[in-house]
Design a protein around this motif. Sequence first.
Motif, PDB file in Angstrom:
ATOM      1  N   GLN A  96      18.598 -45.435 -20.026  1.00 48.59           N
ATOM      2  CA  GLN A  96      19.846 -46.162 -19.793  1.00 48.59           C
ATOM      3  C   GLN A  96      19.721 -47.135 -18.613  1.00 48.59           C
ATOM      4  OE1 GLN A  96      23.274 -43.436 -19.739  1.00 48.59           O
ATOM      5  NE2 GLN A  96      21.901 -41.888 -20.553  1.00 48.59           N
ATOM      6  N   ASN A  97      18.507 -47.353 -18.138  1.00 51.63           N
ATOM      7  CA  ASN A  97      18.206 -48.230 -17.004  1.00 51.63           C
ATOM      8  C   ASN A  97      18.743 -47.705 -15.674  1.00 51.63           C
ATOM      9  OD1 ASN A  97      16.901 -50.429 -15.871  1.00 51.63           O
ATOM     10  ND2 ASN A  97      18.675 -51.758 -16.068  1.00 51.63           N
ATOM     11  N   ILE A  98      19.110 -46.438 -15.628  1.00 46.27           N
ATOM     12  CA  ILE A  98      19.591 -45.845 -14.378  1.00 46.27           C
ATOM     13  C   ILE A  98      18.434 -45.726 -13.394  1.00 46.27           C
ATOM     14  CG2 ILE A  98      20.483 -43.702 -13.372  1.00 46.27           C
ATOM     15  CD1 ILE A  98      22.229 -43.544 -16.003  1.00 46.27           C
ATOM     16  N   GLY A  99      17.286 -45.267 -13.867  1.00 49.33           N
ATOM     17  CA  GLY A  99      16.108 -45.166 -12.999  1.00 49.33           C
ATOM     18  C   GLY A  99      15.668 -46.525 -12.488  1.00 49.33           C
ATOM     19  N   GLY A 100      15.639 -47.508 -13.353  1.00 49.02           N
ATOM     20  CA  GLY A 100      15.243 -48.857 -12.939  1.00 49.02           C
ATOM     21  C   GLY A 100      16.181 -49.435 -11.900  1.00 49.02           C
ATOM     22  N   ARG A 101      17.473 -49.252 -12.090  1.00 52.17           N
ATOM     23  CA  ARG A 101      18.447 -49.781 -11.136  1.00 52.17           C
ATOM     24  C   ARG A 101      18.358 -49.045  -9.803  1.00 52.17           C
ATOM     25  NH1 ARG A 101      23.429 -49.359 -14.796  1.00 52.17           N
ATOM     26  NH2 ARG A 101      24.608 -49.881 -12.936  1.00 52.17           N
ATOM     27  N   ALA A 102      18.152 -47.726  -9.840  1.00 44.86           N
ATOM     28  CA  ALA A 102      17.994 -46.965  -8.593  1.00 44.86           C
ATOM     29  C   ALA A 102      16.724 -47.397  -7.864  1.00 44.86           C
ATOM     30  CB  ALA A 102      17.956 -45.467  -8.893  1.00 44.86           C
ATOM     31  N   ALA A 103      15.636 -47.605  -8.611  1.00 47.69           N
ATOM     32  CA  ALA A 103      14.378 -48.052  -7.998  1.00 47.69           C
ATOM     33  C   ALA A 103      14.550 -49.416  -7.344  1.00 47.69           C
ATOM     34  CB  ALA A 103      13.266 -48.093  -9.046  1.00 47.69           C
ATOM     35  N   ASN A 104      15.233 -50.332  -8.026  1.00 50.57           N
ATOM     36  CA  ASN A 104      15.488 -51.650  -7.446  1.00 50.57           C
ATOM     37  C   ASN A 104      16.243 -51.525  -6.122  1.00 50.57           C
ATOM     38  OD1 ASN A 104      14.762 -54.206  -9.003  1.00 50.57           O
ATOM     39  ND2 ASN A 104      15.425 -52.821 -10.623  1.00 50.57           N
ATOM     40  N   GLU A 105      17.231 -50.661  -6.098  1.00 51.83           N
ATOM     41  CA  GLU A 105      18.012 -50.454  -4.872  1.00 51.83           C
ATOM     42  C   GLU A 105      17.116 -49.936  -3.744  1.00 51.83           C
ATOM     43  OE1 GLU A 105      21.055 -50.403  -2.199  1.00 51.83           O
ATOM     44  OE2 GLU A 105      21.160 -51.247  -4.222  1.00 51.83           O
ATOM     45  N   LEU A 106      16.223 -49.011  -4.068  1.00 52.59           N
ATOM     46  CA  LEU A 106      15.282 -48.515  -3.058  1.00 52.59           C
ATOM     47  C   LEU A 106      14.401 -49.642  -2.535  1.00 52.59           C
ATOM     48  CD1 LEU A 106      13.904 -45.150  -4.477  1.00 52.59           C
ATOM     49  CD2 LEU A 106      15.166 -45.460  -2.351  1.00 52.59           C
ATOM     50  N   PHE A 107      13.849 -50.432  -3.434  1.00 53.21           N
ATOM     51  CA  PHE A 107      12.945 -51.509  -3.041  1.00 53.21           C
ATOM     52  C   PHE A 107      13.658 -52.546  -2.167  1.00 53.21           C
ATOM     53  CE2 PHE A 107      10.692 -50.730  -7.363  1.00 53.21           C
ATOM     54  CZ  PHE A 107      10.080 -49.590  -6.858  1.00 53.21           C
ATOM     55  N   MET A 108      14.935 -52.769  -2.445  1.00 51.95           N
ATOM     56  CA  MET A 108      15.677 -53.725  -1.630  1.00 51.95           C
ATOM     57  C   MET A 108      16.099 -53.124  -0.288  1.00 51.95           C
ATOM     58  SD  MET A 108      17.830 -56.057  -4.317  1.00 51.95           S
ATOM     59  CE  MET A 108      18.804 -54.742  -4.969  1.00 51.95           C
ATOM     60  N   ARG A 109      16.315 -51.832  -0.260  1.00 56.34           N
ATOM     61  CA  ARG A 109      16.751 -51.164   0.969  1.00 56.34           C
ATOM     62  C   ARG A 109      15.635 -51.094   2.008  1.00 56.34           C
ATOM     63  NH1 ARG A 109      20.717 -46.075   1.029  1.00 56.34           N
ATOM     64  NH2 ARG A 109      21.660 -47.484  -0.472  1.00 56.34           N
ATOM     65  N   PHE A 110      14.402 -50.898   1.542  1.00 53.05           N
ATOM     66  CA  PHE A 110      13.253 -50.783   2.444  1.00 53.05           C
ATOM     67  C   PHE A 110      12.347 -51.990   2.219  1.00 53.05           C
ATOM     68  CE2 PHE A 110      14.651 -46.430   1.726  1.00 53.05           C
ATOM     69  CZ  PHE A 110      14.681 -45.921   3.010  1.00 53.05           C
ATOM     70  N   THR A 111      12.459 -52.964   3.091  1.00 53.18           N
ATOM     71  CA  THR A 111      11.633 -54.157   2.937  1.00 53.18           C
ATOM     72  C   THR A 111      10.221 -53.884   3.451  1.00 53.18           C
ATOM     73  OG1 THR A 111      12.344 -55.035   5.065  1.00 53.18           O
ATOM     74  CG2 THR A 111      13.614 -55.693   3.130  1.00 53.18           C
ATOM     75  N   GLY A 112       9.297 -54.678   2.972  1.00 49.56           N
ATOM     76  CA  GLY A 112       7.898 -54.537   3.361  1.00 49.56           C
ATOM     77  C   GLY A 112       7.049 -54.182   2.158  1.00 49.56           C
ATOM     78  N   ARG A 113       5.934 -53.552   2.435  1.00 48.95           N
ATOM     79  CA  ARG A 113       4.942 -53.198   1.412  1.00 48.95           C
ATOM     80  C   ARG A 113       5.331 -51.864   0.774  1.00 48.95           C
ATOM     81  NH1 ARG A 113       1.532 -56.218  -0.648  1.00 48.95           N
ATOM     82  NH2 ARG A 113      -0.575 -55.567  -1.122  1.00 48.95           N
TER      83      ARG A 113
END
Length: 168
Positions: A96-113
């Motif tokens: 349902q794209n819930i995992g993808g959306r949560a992952a995107n939020e993580l990636f945006m929350r923690f900038t860098g590598r």
Amino acid sequence: MNRSVTLAPAGRSDHELIANLMQLYLHDLSEFTPEPVSESGIFEYPYLDLYWLEPERHPFLILACGETAGFALVRELEPQVHELAEFFILRRYRGQNIGGRAANELFMRFTGRWHVAQEEANVPAQRFWRKVIGEFTDGDFSEERSEQPAGPRQVFSSSGSGRQQGES
């Protein structure tokens, strides 16, 4: 169905919830890893307590329409270098794209590598992460070998402004 997805920092009071979800997660992974259950029939995850003790570890609950849908554990390996240590979505919320959306939020929350690794035998996880990271970075990521877990690891950078999944 487009459910709302929330990435909520997990407090100490969420420890038991994540510990219980961890059993489901490790059970799912047992298809791909040789890790046995303990003599009492549980899967051991020795690092969980550290997520509330060490400042470089960050536990999160993933909520779909306010209901628990999974969890994510992030480690800061060094300043501006993050590892997605564990990531789990309950089966009823998959696809349902819930995992993808949560992952995107993580990636945006923690900038860098970022480093995101998968077990060699866990082909479904590899497909998921290549798709999610590919969409987040517009294909600007590299893949290398990980020793722990043994398998592929995607490496990429986040400036906190990745393209949201589902947007055109």
